[in-house]
Motif scaffolding. Sequence first.
Motif, PDB file in Angstrom:
ATOM      1  N   GLY A   1      -4.124  22.786   1.890  1.00 42.21           N
ATOM      2  CA  GLY A   1      -3.684  24.041   1.292  1.00 42.21           C
ATOM      3  C   GLY A   1      -4.814  24.861   0.708  1.00 42.21           C
ATOM      4  O   GLY A   1      -4.717  26.091   0.620  1.00 42.21           O
ATOM      5  N   SER A   2      -5.889  24.186   0.308  1.00 44.36           N
ATOM      6  CA  SER A   2      -7.006  24.905  -0.313  1.00 44.36           C
ATOM      7  C   SER A   2      -8.164  25.154   0.643  1.00 44.36           C
ATOM      8  O   SER A   2      -9.191  25.723   0.241  1.00 44.36           O
ATOM      9  N   THR A   3      -8.030  24.754   1.896  1.00 46.64           N
ATOM     10  CA  THR A   3      -9.108  24.920   2.875  1.00 46.64           C
ATOM     11  C   THR A   3      -8.565  25.604   4.125  1.00 46.64           C
ATOM     12  O   THR A   3      -8.138  24.946   5.081  1.00 46.64           O
ATOM     13  N   PRO A   4      -8.545  26.928   4.141  1.00 47.88           N
ATOM     14  CA  PRO A   4      -7.975  27.655   5.283  1.00 47.88           C
ATOM     15  C   PRO A   4      -8.596  27.274   6.623  1.00 47.88           C
ATOM     16  O   PRO A   4      -7.887  27.217   7.637  1.00 47.88           O
ATOM     17  N   GLU A   5      -9.905  27.020   6.641  1.00 48.46           N
ATOM     18  CA  GLU A   5     -10.558  26.684   7.908  1.00 48.46           C
ATOM     19  C   GLU A   5     -10.031  25.358   8.457  1.00 48.46           C
ATOM     20  O   GLU A   5      -9.807  25.219   9.662  1.00 48.46           O
ATOM     21  N   LEU A   6      -9.822  24.393   7.578  1.00 47.21           N
ATOM     22  CA  LEU A   6      -9.296  23.101   8.005  1.00 47.21           C
ATOM     23  C   LEU A   6      -7.865  23.245   8.506  1.00 47.21           C
ATOM     24  O   LEU A   6      -7.512  22.696   9.552  1.00 47.21           O
ATOM     25  N   ARG A   7      -7.065  23.992   7.766  1.00 43.93           N
ATOM     26  CA  ARG A   7      -5.677  24.198   8.186  1.00 43.93           C
ATOM     27  C   ARG A   7      -5.629  24.875   9.558  1.00 43.93           C
ATOM     28  O   ARG A   7      -4.830  24.501  10.415  1.00 43.93           O
ATOM     29  N   ALA A   8      -6.492  25.858   9.758  1.00 46.03           N
ATOM     30  CA  ALA A   8      -6.518  26.567  11.038  1.00 46.03           C
ATOM     31  C   ALA A   8      -6.886  25.622  12.174  1.00 46.03           C
ATOM     32  O   ALA A   8      -6.306  25.684  13.261  1.00 46.03           O
ATOM     33  N   ALA A   9      -7.835  24.725  11.922  1.00 44.11           N
ATOM     34  CA  ALA A   9      -8.263  23.782  12.963  1.00 44.11           C
ATOM     35  C   ALA A   9      -7.153  22.798  13.305  1.00 44.11           C
ATOM     36  O   ALA A   9      -6.955  22.447  14.472  1.00 44.11           O
ATOM     37  N   LEU A  10      -6.408  22.351  12.291  1.00 42.69           N
ATOM     38  CA  LEU A  10      -5.361  21.346  12.514  1.00 42.69           C
ATOM     39  C   LEU A  10      -4.084  21.938  13.095  1.00 42.69           C
ATOM     40  O   LEU A  10      -3.236  21.201  13.610  1.00 42.69           O
ATOM     41  N   THR A  11      -3.928  23.248  12.994  1.00 39.35           N
ATOM     42  CA  THR A  11      -2.723  23.889  13.515  1.00 39.35           C
ATOM     43  C   THR A  11      -3.004  24.793  14.710  1.00 39.35           C
ATOM     44  O   THR A  11      -2.109  25.496  15.188  1.00 39.35           O
ATOM     45  N   ASP A  12      -4.231  24.775  15.199  1.00 37.99           N
ATOM     46  CA  ASP A  12      -4.631  25.610  16.332  1.00 37.99           C
ATOM     47  C   ASP A  12      -3.821  25.224  17.569  1.00 37.99           C
ATOM     48  O   ASP A  12      -3.864  24.091  18.043  1.00 37.99           O
TER      49      ASP A  12
ATOM     50  N   ALA B   1       0.810  -1.225   0.000  1.00 37.15           N
ATOM     51  CA  ALA B   1       0.000   0.000   0.000  1.00 37.15           C
ATOM     52  C   ALA B   1       0.842   1.272   0.000  1.00 37.15           C
ATOM     53  O   ALA B   1       0.324   2.358   0.246  1.00 37.15           O
ATOM     54  N   LEU B   2       2.140   1.147  -0.291  1.00 39.00           N
ATOM     55  CA  LEU B   2       3.004   2.323  -0.212  1.00 39.00           C
ATOM     56  C   LEU B   2       2.601   3.399  -1.209  1.00 39.00           C
ATOM     57  O   LEU B   2       2.594   4.588  -0.895  1.00 39.00           O
ATOM     58  N   ASP B   3       2.252   2.996  -2.430  1.00 36.66           N
ATOM     59  CA  ASP B   3       1.814   3.976  -3.427  1.00 36.66           C
ATOM     60  C   ASP B   3       0.549   4.697  -2.964  1.00 36.66           C
ATOM     61  O   ASP B   3       0.420   5.912  -3.138  1.00 36.66           O
ATOM     62  N   ASP B   4      -0.375   3.946  -2.369  1.00 33.78           N
ATOM     63  CA  ASP B   4      -1.612   4.560  -1.874  1.00 33.78           C
ATOM     64  C   ASP B   4      -1.308   5.595  -0.795  1.00 33.78           C
ATOM     65  O   ASP B   4      -1.884   6.695  -0.800  1.00 33.78           O
ATOM     66  N   VAL B   5      -0.430   5.245   0.127  1.00 32.60           N
ATOM     67  CA  VAL B   5      -0.087   6.169   1.209  1.00 32.60           C
ATOM     68  C   VAL B   5       0.547   7.429   0.649  1.00 32.60           C
ATOM     69  O   VAL B   5       0.211   8.557   1.053  1.00 32.60           O
ATOM     70  N   GLU B   6       1.456   7.248  -0.292  1.00 33.97           N
ATOM     71  CA  GLU B   6       2.117   8.410  -0.896  1.00 33.97           C
ATOM     72  C   GLU B   6       1.110   9.334  -1.569  1.00 33.97           C
ATOM     73  O   GLU B   6       1.148  10.565  -1.394  1.00 33.97           O
ATOM     74  N   ASP B   7       0.191   8.758  -2.335  1.00 36.24           N
ATOM     75  CA  ASP B   7      -0.826   9.564  -3.017  1.00 36.24           C
ATOM     76  C   ASP B   7      -1.771  10.234  -2.022  1.00 36.24           C
ATOM     77  O   ASP B   7      -2.166  11.387  -2.210  1.00 36.24           O
ATOM     78  N   GLU B   8      -2.136   9.524  -0.958  1.00 36.29           N
ATOM     79  CA  GLU B   8      -3.054  10.083   0.028  1.00 36.29           C
ATOM     80  C   GLU B   8      -2.432  11.242   0.792  1.00 36.29           C
ATOM     81  O   GLU B   8      -3.099  12.238   1.088  1.00 36.29           O
ATOM     82  N   LEU B   9      -1.153  11.132   1.097  1.00 32.94           N
ATOM     83  CA  LEU B   9      -0.460  12.242   1.762  1.00 32.94           C
ATOM     84  C   LEU B   9      -0.448  13.479   0.874  1.00 32.94           C
ATOM     85  O   LEU B   9      -0.675  14.600   1.339  1.00 32.94           O
ATOM     86  N   PHE B  10      -0.195  13.264  -0.408  1.00 34.18           N
ATOM     87  CA  PHE B  10      -0.179  14.394  -1.347  1.00 34.18           C
ATOM     88  C   PHE B  10      -1.558  15.033  -1.444  1.00 34.18           C
ATOM     89  O   PHE B  10      -1.699  16.259  -1.369  1.00 34.18           O
ATOM     90  N   ARG B  11      -2.589  14.210  -1.615  1.00 37.16           N
ATOM     91  CA  ARG B  11      -3.942  14.746  -1.759  1.00 37.16           C
ATOM     92  C   ARG B  11      -4.385  15.467  -0.491  1.00 37.16           C
ATOM     93  O   ARG B  11      -5.039  16.516  -0.562  1.00 37.16           O
ATOM     94  N   PHE B  12      -4.038  14.916   0.666  1.00 40.92           N
ATOM     95  CA  PHE B  12      -4.408  15.572   1.917  1.00 40.92           C
ATOM     96  C   PHE B  12      -3.724  16.928   2.029  1.00 40.92           C
ATOM     97  O   PHE B  12      -4.324  17.910   2.487  1.00 40.92           O
TER      98      PHE B  12
END
Length: 271
Positions: free
Chosen positions: A132-143, A116-127
């Motif tokens: 990066g495109s959701t400021p509210e999510l980034r703010a919640a995860l870095t609060d 599943a290494l390829d899947d993990v690599e792709d999922e990390l990139f997509r996440f």
Amino acid sequence: MSGASREARASARERLDALADNTSVDAAKLAEELAAVTALLDREVSLRRVLTDPAQTGEAKAELVRRLLGGQVGGETADLVAGMVRDRWSRSRDLVDALEELAAGADLVAAERAGALDDVEDELFRFGRIVGSTPELRAALTDKVAGRAAKAALVGELLGGRANPVTERLVVRLVAQPRGRSLEAGLDALSKLAADRRDRMVAVVTSAVPLSEAQKQRLGDALATLYGRRVHLNMDIDPEVLGGVQVRIGDEIINGSIADRLAEAERRMAG
């Protein structure tokens, strides 16, 4: 890292690779235990200074590790950490950075064994792209006010059942203990580690429309020839590219988009 720390980290990676070759070693458990040791040494500044003190013998520091970790972690983890403190480190913090990298590496070994290494690599990139495109999510995860449990629960809601368990564990550890890094930098580092497991480089390919499988194959082959290594393509879509593709590998950018060529023509006309 520089000097002694770079050499010590390389030695630690070799030890992890040796453990990875032994299928009887539980890679996921090893990752969890290494992450716990990382958290311990990140909190206990005086302890990590003792463990990297060049005035102390390597064997004395290794024995201290065995006393501290004995019964708390498995033998493989204790041996790995003991081997690390025998080496010389330029800064005490470098030891913690290397331990954190090994923890992630052990989880990636678990993904590799499961195919599943390829899947993990792709999922990390997509996440990373979602963050990066959701400021509210980034703010919640870095609060900084929000507790680690709350952030872990949020990651669970986002990825639980939708991503590989290794991906979820890596992201949970990153948001719970960022250790001074931005979330984007941490996700990028994890993606590079995943690529390194297969001795591959990572290329972020931006195009106006999705590329076909044949186009991706040709591009990957061309980049592999150019760099002399296999290249994993992380695909991103940006309508502003207009046509062609833009490829970023590390700090290097290869532009082949219509928008870029138009901009270059405008610069020449202005000149």
